[in-house]
Design a protein around this motif. Structure first.
Motif, PDB file in Angstrom:
ATOM      1  N   ALA A   1     -12.029   5.398  -6.554  1.00 42.90           N
ATOM      2  CA  ALA A   1     -11.180   6.901  -6.585  1.00 42.90           C
ATOM      3  C   ALA A   1      -9.908   7.181  -6.278  1.00 42.90           C
ATOM      4  O   ALA A   1      -8.496   7.243  -7.102  1.00 42.90           O
ATOM      5  CB  ALA A   1     -12.139   8.073  -5.969  1.00 42.90           C
ATOM      6  N   GLY A   2      -9.510   6.635  -4.471  1.00 46.59           N
ATOM      7  CA  GLY A   2      -8.141   6.032  -4.373  1.00 46.59           C
ATOM      8  C   GLY A   2      -7.333   5.520  -4.954  1.00 46.59           C
ATOM      9  O   GLY A   2      -5.929   5.661  -4.706  1.00 46.59           O
ATOM     10  N   LEU A   3      -7.926   4.577  -5.260  1.00 50.40           N
ATOM     11  CA  LEU A   3      -6.786   3.896  -6.004  1.00 50.40           C
ATOM     12  C   LEU A   3      -6.388   3.329  -7.447  1.00 50.40           C
ATOM     13  O   LEU A   3      -6.164   3.081  -8.418  1.00 50.40           O
ATOM     14  CB  LEU A   3      -7.141   2.555  -5.755  1.00 50.40           C
ATOM     15  N   GLY A   4      -7.259   4.640  -8.150  1.00 47.09           N
ATOM     16  CA  GLY A   4      -7.060   4.990  -9.766  1.00 47.09           C
ATOM     17  C   GLY A   4      -7.952   3.669 -10.362  1.00 47.09           C
ATOM     18  O   GLY A   4      -7.052   3.760 -11.920  1.00 47.09           O
ATOM     19  N   LEU A   5      -8.518   2.982  -9.736  1.00 50.29           N
ATOM     20  CA  LEU A   5      -9.299   1.921 -11.060  1.00 50.29           C
ATOM     21  C   LEU A   5     -10.420   1.949 -11.691  1.00 50.29           C
ATOM     22  O   LEU A   5     -11.869   2.058 -11.481  1.00 50.29           O
ATOM     23  CB  LEU A   5      -9.557   0.360  -9.612  1.00 50.29           C
ATOM     24  N   ALA A   6      -9.914   2.581 -12.666  1.00 48.49           N
ATOM     25  CA  ALA A   6     -10.987   2.856 -13.706  1.00 48.49           C
ATOM     26  C   ALA A   6     -11.611   1.933 -14.633  1.00 48.49           C
ATOM     27  O   ALA A   6     -12.354   2.697 -15.163  1.00 48.49           O
ATOM     28  CB  ALA A   6     -10.474   4.686 -14.423  1.00 48.49           C
TER      29      ALA A   6
ATOM     30  N   LEU B   1      -2.825  -5.329   8.085  1.00 41.26           N
ATOM     31  CA  LEU B   1      -2.496  -6.083   7.899  1.00 41.26           C
ATOM     32  C   LEU B   1      -1.366  -6.190   6.544  1.00 41.26           C
ATOM     33  O   LEU B   1       0.159  -6.264   6.718  1.00 41.26           O
ATOM     34  CB  LEU B   1      -3.192  -7.205   6.695  1.00 41.26           C
ATOM     35  N   ALA B   2      -1.202  -4.952   6.011  1.00 38.89           N
ATOM     36  CA  ALA B   2      -0.694  -4.084   5.255  1.00 38.89           C
ATOM     37  C   ALA B   2       0.677  -3.670   6.154  1.00 38.89           C
ATOM     38  O   ALA B   2       1.799  -2.944   6.076  1.00 38.89           O
ATOM     39  CB  ALA B   2      -1.234  -2.666   4.210  1.00 38.89           C
ATOM     40  N   ALA B   3       0.294  -3.186   7.277  1.00 40.75           N
ATOM     41  CA  ALA B   3       1.034  -2.049   8.330  1.00 40.75           C
ATOM     42  C   ALA B   3       2.169  -3.479   8.781  1.00 40.75           C
ATOM     43  O   ALA B   3       3.274  -2.768   9.361  1.00 40.75           O
ATOM     44  CB  ALA B   3       0.308  -1.265   9.204  1.00 40.75           C
ATOM     45  N   VAL B   4       1.590  -4.143   9.163  1.00 37.58           N
ATOM     46  CA  VAL B   4       2.833  -4.898   9.721  1.00 37.58           C
ATOM     47  C   VAL B   4       3.873  -6.031   8.262  1.00 37.58           C
ATOM     48  O   VAL B   4       4.394  -6.079   8.797  1.00 37.58           O
ATOM     49  CB  VAL B   4       1.678  -6.669  10.001  1.00 37.58           C
ATOM     50  N   ARG B   5       2.632  -6.225   7.175  1.00 38.88           N
ATOM     51  CA  ARG B   5       3.849  -6.280   5.890  1.00 38.88           C
ATOM     52  C   ARG B   5       5.344  -5.404   5.433  1.00 38.88           C
ATOM     53  O   ARG B   5       5.743  -5.648   5.754  1.00 38.88           O
ATOM     54  CB  ARG B   5       3.172  -5.953   4.736  1.00 38.88           C
ATOM     55  N   HIS B   6       4.551  -3.904   6.157  1.00 43.04           N
ATOM     56  CA  HIS B   6       6.017  -3.166   6.190  1.00 43.04           C
ATOM     57  C   HIS B   6       6.500  -3.098   6.805  1.00 43.04           C
ATOM     58  O   HIS B   6       7.488  -2.190   6.780  1.00 43.04           O
ATOM     59  CB  HIS B   6       5.345  -2.104   5.644  1.00 43.04           C
TER      60      HIS B   6
ATOM     61  N   GLY C   1      -2.611   0.953  -1.901  1.00 39.81           N
ATOM     62  CA  GLY C   1      -2.068   0.503  -2.817  1.00 39.81           C
ATOM     63  C   GLY C   1      -1.378  -0.577  -2.494  1.00 39.81           C
ATOM     64  O   GLY C   1      -0.445  -1.575  -2.991  1.00 39.81           O
ATOM     65  N   THR C   2      -1.090  -0.772  -0.980  1.00 35.82           N
ATOM     66  CA  THR C   2      -0.144  -2.103  -1.244  1.00 35.82           C
ATOM     67  C   THR C   2      -0.694  -3.192  -1.413  1.00 35.82           C
ATOM     68  O   THR C   2      -1.903  -3.723  -1.447  1.00 35.82           O
ATOM     69  CB  THR C   2       0.101  -2.537   0.484  1.00 35.82           C
ATOM     70  N   VAL C   3       0.010  -3.608  -2.688  1.00 37.59           N
ATOM     71  CA  VAL C   3      -0.638  -5.776  -2.717  1.00 37.59           C
ATOM     72  C   VAL C   3      -0.056  -6.207  -1.768  1.00 37.59           C
ATOM     73  O   VAL C   3       0.750  -6.385  -0.924  1.00 37.59           O
ATOM     74  CB  VAL C   3       0.147  -6.347  -4.049  1.00 37.59           C
ATOM     75  N   LEU C   4      -0.129  -6.558  -1.112  1.00 36.54           N
ATOM     76  CA  LEU C   4      -0.501  -8.176  -1.054  1.00 36.54           C
ATOM     77  C   LEU C   4      -1.328  -9.418  -1.120  1.00 36.54           C
ATOM     78  O   LEU C   4      -2.677  -9.697  -1.801  1.00 36.54           O
ATOM     79  CB  LEU C   4      -1.493  -8.549   1.154  1.00 36.54           C
ATOM     80  N   ASP C   5      -0.322 -10.631  -0.892  1.00 34.19           N
ATOM     81  CA  ASP C   5      -0.243 -11.466  -1.607  1.00 34.19           C
ATOM     82  C   ASP C   5      -0.947 -12.711  -0.492  1.00 34.19           C
ATOM     83  O   ASP C   5      -1.219 -12.800   0.772  1.00 34.19           O
ATOM     84  CB  ASP C   5       0.729 -12.578  -2.657  1.00 34.19           C
ATOM     85  N   ARG C   6      -1.436 -14.770  -1.416  1.00 37.77           N
ATOM     86  CA  ARG C   6      -2.338 -15.023   0.008  1.00 37.77           C
ATOM     87  C   ARG C   6      -0.993 -15.824   0.637  1.00 37.77           C
ATOM     88  O   ARG C   6      -1.786 -16.027   2.251  1.00 37.77           O
ATOM     89  CB  ARG C   6      -2.655 -16.606  -1.059  1.00 37.77           C
TER      90      ARG C   6
ATOM     91  N   SER D   1      -6.383  -0.651   0.616  1.00 38.19           N
ATOM     92  CA  SER D   1      -7.315   0.695   0.310  1.00 38.19           C
ATOM     93  C   SER D   1      -7.103   2.373   1.747  1.00 38.19           C
ATOM     94  O   SER D   1      -7.569   0.674   1.856  1.00 38.19           O
ATOM     95  CB  SER D   1      -8.329   1.221  -0.737  1.00 38.19           C
ATOM     96  N   ASP D   2      -7.109   2.421   2.372  1.00 36.55           N
ATOM     97  CA  ASP D   2      -6.362   2.980   3.068  1.00 36.55           C
ATOM     98  C   ASP D   2      -7.236   4.445   2.977  1.00 36.55           C
ATOM     99  O   ASP D   2      -7.834   4.976   4.389  1.00 36.55           O
ATOM    100  CB  ASP D   2      -5.441   3.669   3.603  1.00 36.55           C
ATOM    101  N   ARG D   3      -8.351   4.100   1.878  1.00 35.16           N
ATOM    102  CA  ARG D   3      -9.556   5.299   1.772  1.00 35.16           C
ATOM    103  C   ARG D   3     -10.784   4.387   2.003  1.00 35.16           C
ATOM    104  O   ARG D   3     -10.928   3.609   1.177  1.00 35.16           O
ATOM    105  CB  ARG D   3      -9.587   5.856   0.836  1.00 35.16           C
TER     106      ARG D   3
END
Length: 497
Positions: free
Chosen positions: A316-321, A406-411, A423-428, A482-484
């Protein structure tokens, strides 16, 4: 003269009561009863009202460990109200008594003298339409209420037997809901307080906490969303006990969260426990100790249910329908996986692979040599063998403290911002960069990394390794954060109806 017996009461106010509505609707009921009453709301907490031309007072005698309130009727006196009875009403309202009282007061005279507009006593006309039921030997009452033109509903259970009231409330599926007396419920309604709910997620590594309120459109507005690293699973192995120090940290954190939720006027506090409480030999005793300290009853849920609720929240949080989707949540003691497509859950399971256990096994809270890192990754890969041979999904999403950090460090977030993380995208490449960053520093040095929660410094390397291994196993070069999490899924399912 009829003997006056104090009764234990439980009550909740709101427009919805979830599954309890269907359960109570199946019970035989009495005829609906209508009444018009006048409540006199004050700061004393007494239940003072005028009904059927009688001044009616109930006094709160006791509040037990389950939050039940024992109320005793102390007055039902007709108008004109004699001076002695008028004095008793003033005492119940917490008002100073004048030097002299009239011999008697008509209803209008009493209200004009002691409850004028703008004074400390609020005069509230209330219309009730009540329907009564019997639940577990207790009297239950579902009412439509209009207070000074504002509609609400209230569901109450009462009996002389406190244990029977608790059992009846739980049988209705309302064990998470807090007891709210009529005076407090009416005050909240008249003050325009929105319906608020809290969820506590008692994980192996951290305790997560959310307070949210319903908006006009039926959605959620978050008031509080935070986590406390308590390391409940510190030193814990399957079948072993939770340590006294870990339990003390966790119980204190849950008690603080419960107090904060009550200060925000929540209707209910739902609490769920995950891997640490599932695997511990003293899990039941830990749950009992936390309840005794905080008043919060933690429901220890199975791993597949944990995965399902996380799926509900993330999707629901990411809108992945559309399309195939894998959502995973790596915690301190286990990782949950949910495979689905479109709106359908195809498979869900939990694997005993977590950041706390991996950290302790390979001592990843310090500078780590290359060969130790390779051994840890190999062990994680073996433990995640259940992911082998699966087709890559259209989308991969992750949640939990490891990936949000990991996302917070990325930003480079000096202050955590869930809206940026969501919604942050993390790659390898980014995951590998952070693994190397953490591998070359011990926990004390990692605490200075911008974006990393200091209390997660010991376990972040293990968490990053688990995330990286999941990506490899599922053939995905990137994932969406997802932070949710579990708490949001519980919020939506328990209180979203």
């Amino acid at each position: 003269m009829t003997e006056i017996r104090p009764r234990w009461e439980w009550r909740s106010f709101g427009r919805r009561f979830g599954a309890a509505e269907a359960r109570i609707a199946q019970l035989p009921s009495g005829a609906a009863q209508d009444s018009d009453e006048i409540y006199l709301l004050c700061d004393s907490g007494a239940n003072v009202k005028i009904r059927d031309a009688l001044m009616d007072i109930k006094q709160l005698r006791e509040v037990d460990a389950d939050g039940l309130e024992q109320w005793t009727p102390v007055m039902k006196a007709g108008f004109p109200l004699p001076a002695a009875d008028a004095a008793a009403v003033l005492r119940a309202l917490g008002l100073p008594q004048p030097v002299a009282l009239r011999d008697a007061y008509a209803q209008d005279e009493f209200l004009a003298a002691f409850a004028p507009p703008g004074g400390p006593v609020r005069v509230v006309p209330v219309h009730k339409r009540r329907v009564r039921y019997t639940v577990g030997g207790c009297m239950a009452e579902l009412s439509e209420v209009v207070a000074d033109g504002r509609p609400t509903r209230t569901l109450a259970v009462e009996s002389e037997d406190a244990a029977a009231v608790v059992a009846a409330v739980r049988s209705l599926g309302l064990g998470d809901y807090l007891n709210t007396s009529y005076p407090r419920g009416l005050k909240a309604l008249l003050d325009g307080t929105t319906e608020r709910y809290a969820v506590v997620d008692a994980g192996t590594n951290s305790i997560k906490f959310i307070v949210a309120e319903r908006d006009a459109g039926g959605g959620w507005r978050t008031l509080i969303d935070r986590a406390e690293m308590t390391r409940l699973g510190e030193g814990l192995h399957p079948g072993g006990p939770i340590s006294d120090s870990a339990l003390e940290r966790t119980a204190a954190a849950v008690a603080d969260m419960a107090d904060e939720a009550r200060r925000h006027g929540v209707r209910a506090i739902a609490a769920v426990g995950t891997a640490g409480l599932r695997m511990a030999s003293n899990g039941a005793q830990a749950v009992a100790a936390i309840r005794a300290r905080s008043g919060v009853a933690i429901e220890v849920i199975p791993g597949d249910e944990e995965a399902r609720l996380a799926f509900v929240a993330a999707k629901a949080g990411l809108g992945l329908a559309r399309g195939s989707l894998v959502i995973f949540d790596t915690g301190g003691g286990s990782s949950q996986f949910t495979f689905g497509h479109d709106a359908v859950v195809d498979e869900r399971f939990s694997v005993d692979v977590g950041a706390v256990r991996t950290t302790e096994r390979f001592r990843l809270d310090r500078v780590v040599a290359d060969d130790t890192l390779r051994a840890a990754l190999a062990a994680i890969a073996t433990d995640l063998a259940r992911l082998d041979g699966r087709a890559p999904p259209d989308a991969l999403a992750a949640m939990g403290g490891a990936v949000t950090n990991l996302a917070a460090v990325r930003h480079g977030l000096a202050t955590y911002d869930p809206d940026i993380v969501q919604g942050t995208v993390l790659d390898r490449a980014e995951i590998d960069r952070q693994i190397e960053l953490y591998r070359t520093q011990d926990a004390d040095a990692r605490r200075h990394i911008v974006g990393l929660q200091p209390k997660r410094a010991e376990v972040i390397l293990a968490g990053a390794c688990i995330v990286r291994t999941v990506m490899d196993k599922l053939g995905k070069a990137q994932l969406t954060v997802s932070d949710r999490g579990l708490r949001h899924g519980v919020l939506a399912e328990r209180f979203g109806g």
